[in-house]
Design a protein around this motif. Structure first.
Motif, PDB file in Angstrom:
ATOM      1  N   SER A  15      13.587  70.508 -41.542  1.00 31.50           N
ATOM      2  CA  SER A  15      12.823  70.705 -40.294  1.00 31.50           C
ATOM      3  C   SER A  15      11.879  69.878 -39.924  1.00 31.50           C
ATOM      4  O   SER A  15      11.685  69.672 -38.731  1.00 31.50           O
ATOM      5  N   GLY A  16      11.482  69.027 -40.664  1.00 25.23           N
ATOM      6  CA  GLY A  16      10.264  67.977 -40.576  1.00 25.23           C
ATOM      7  C   GLY A  16      10.951  66.741 -39.889  1.00 25.23           C
ATOM      8  O   GLY A  16      10.135  65.981 -39.685  1.00 25.23           O
ATOM      9  N   LEU A  17      12.105  66.702 -40.167  1.00 24.17           N
ATOM     10  CA  LEU A  17      12.734  65.478 -39.571  1.00 24.17           C
ATOM     11  C   LEU A  17      13.076  65.433 -38.055  1.00 24.17           C
ATOM     12  O   LEU A  17      13.416  66.172 -37.381  1.00 24.17           O
ATOM     13  N   ILE A  18      12.756  64.302 -37.407  1.00 23.74           N
ATOM     14  CA  ILE A  18      12.901  64.086 -35.872  1.00 23.74           C
ATOM     15  C   ILE A  18      14.358  64.144 -35.650  1.00 23.74           C
ATOM     16  O   ILE A  18      14.780  64.720 -34.772  1.00 23.74           O
ATOM     17  N   MET A  19      15.049  63.340 -36.295  1.00 25.32           N
ATOM     18  CA  MET A  19      16.640  63.145 -35.851  1.00 25.32           C
ATOM     19  C   MET A  19      17.532  63.243 -37.344  1.00 25.32           C
ATOM     20  O   MET A  19      17.681  62.098 -37.678  1.00 25.32           O
ATOM     21  N   PRO A  20      17.666  64.413 -38.200  1.00 21.46           N
ATOM     22  CA  PRO A  20      18.504  64.078 -39.340  1.00 21.46           C
ATOM     23  C   PRO A  20      19.869  63.723 -39.308  1.00 21.46           C
ATOM     24  O   PRO A  20      20.488  64.235 -38.483  1.00 21.46           O
ATOM     25  N   LEU A  21      20.205  62.782 -39.900  1.00 21.54           N
ATOM     26  CA  LEU A  21      21.511  62.265 -40.052  1.00 21.54           C
ATOM     27  C   LEU A  21      21.968  62.146 -41.854  1.00 21.54           C
ATOM     28  O   LEU A  21      21.165  62.001 -42.507  1.00 21.54           O
ATOM     29  N   ASP A  41      16.609  59.926 -41.365  1.00 17.53           N
ATOM     30  CA  ASP A  41      15.462  60.464 -40.400  1.00 17.53           C
ATOM     31  C   ASP A  41      15.593  59.336 -39.473  1.00 17.53           C
ATOM     32  O   ASP A  41      15.070  58.140 -39.771  1.00 17.53           O
ATOM     33  N   ILE A  42      16.521  59.494 -38.418  1.00 20.25           N
ATOM     34  CA  ILE A  42      16.813  58.509 -37.360  1.00 20.25           C
ATOM     35  C   ILE A  42      17.671  57.487 -38.026  1.00 20.25           C
ATOM     36  O   ILE A  42      18.595  57.522 -38.641  1.00 20.25           O
TER      37      ILE A  42
END
Length: 86
Positions: A15-21, A41-42
């Motif tokens: 939930s705290g990641l901008i764009m989790p991959l 994260d990105i």
């Protein structure tokens, strides 16, 4: 950075990641006997990984516990990369 191993992607709070991959690797240099899924994260690697003996075990876990889509590695990616869950 020391890796934090989890047994399942369901244990990871993204939930705290901008764009989790989730990048999946086949026998990477740091884990030559295993398959590894690392959360990013990105384009920045996090310390969170899943280590399994089988690619199927990693793919099944991510597929059943997330709503992400898998993209196979591109020609320009490192050879150990299997693909990325976006």
């Amino acid at each position: 950075m020391q890796d934090k191993r989890v047994n399942s992607i369901s244990e990871v709070d993204m939930s705290g990641l901008i764009m989790p991959l989730i990048a999946v690797y086949e026998h990477p240099a740091d884990y030559p006997d295993n398959y590894v899924a690392r959360v990013f994260d990105i384009s920045e690697a996090t310390d969170t990984i899943i280590v399994k003996d089988s690619l199927l075990d990693i793919q099944r876990d991510i597929g059943e516990n997330t709503s992400r889509i898998f993209f196979p590695r591109g020609a320009e990616d490192v050879k150990s990369l299997v693909g990325v869950w976006v």
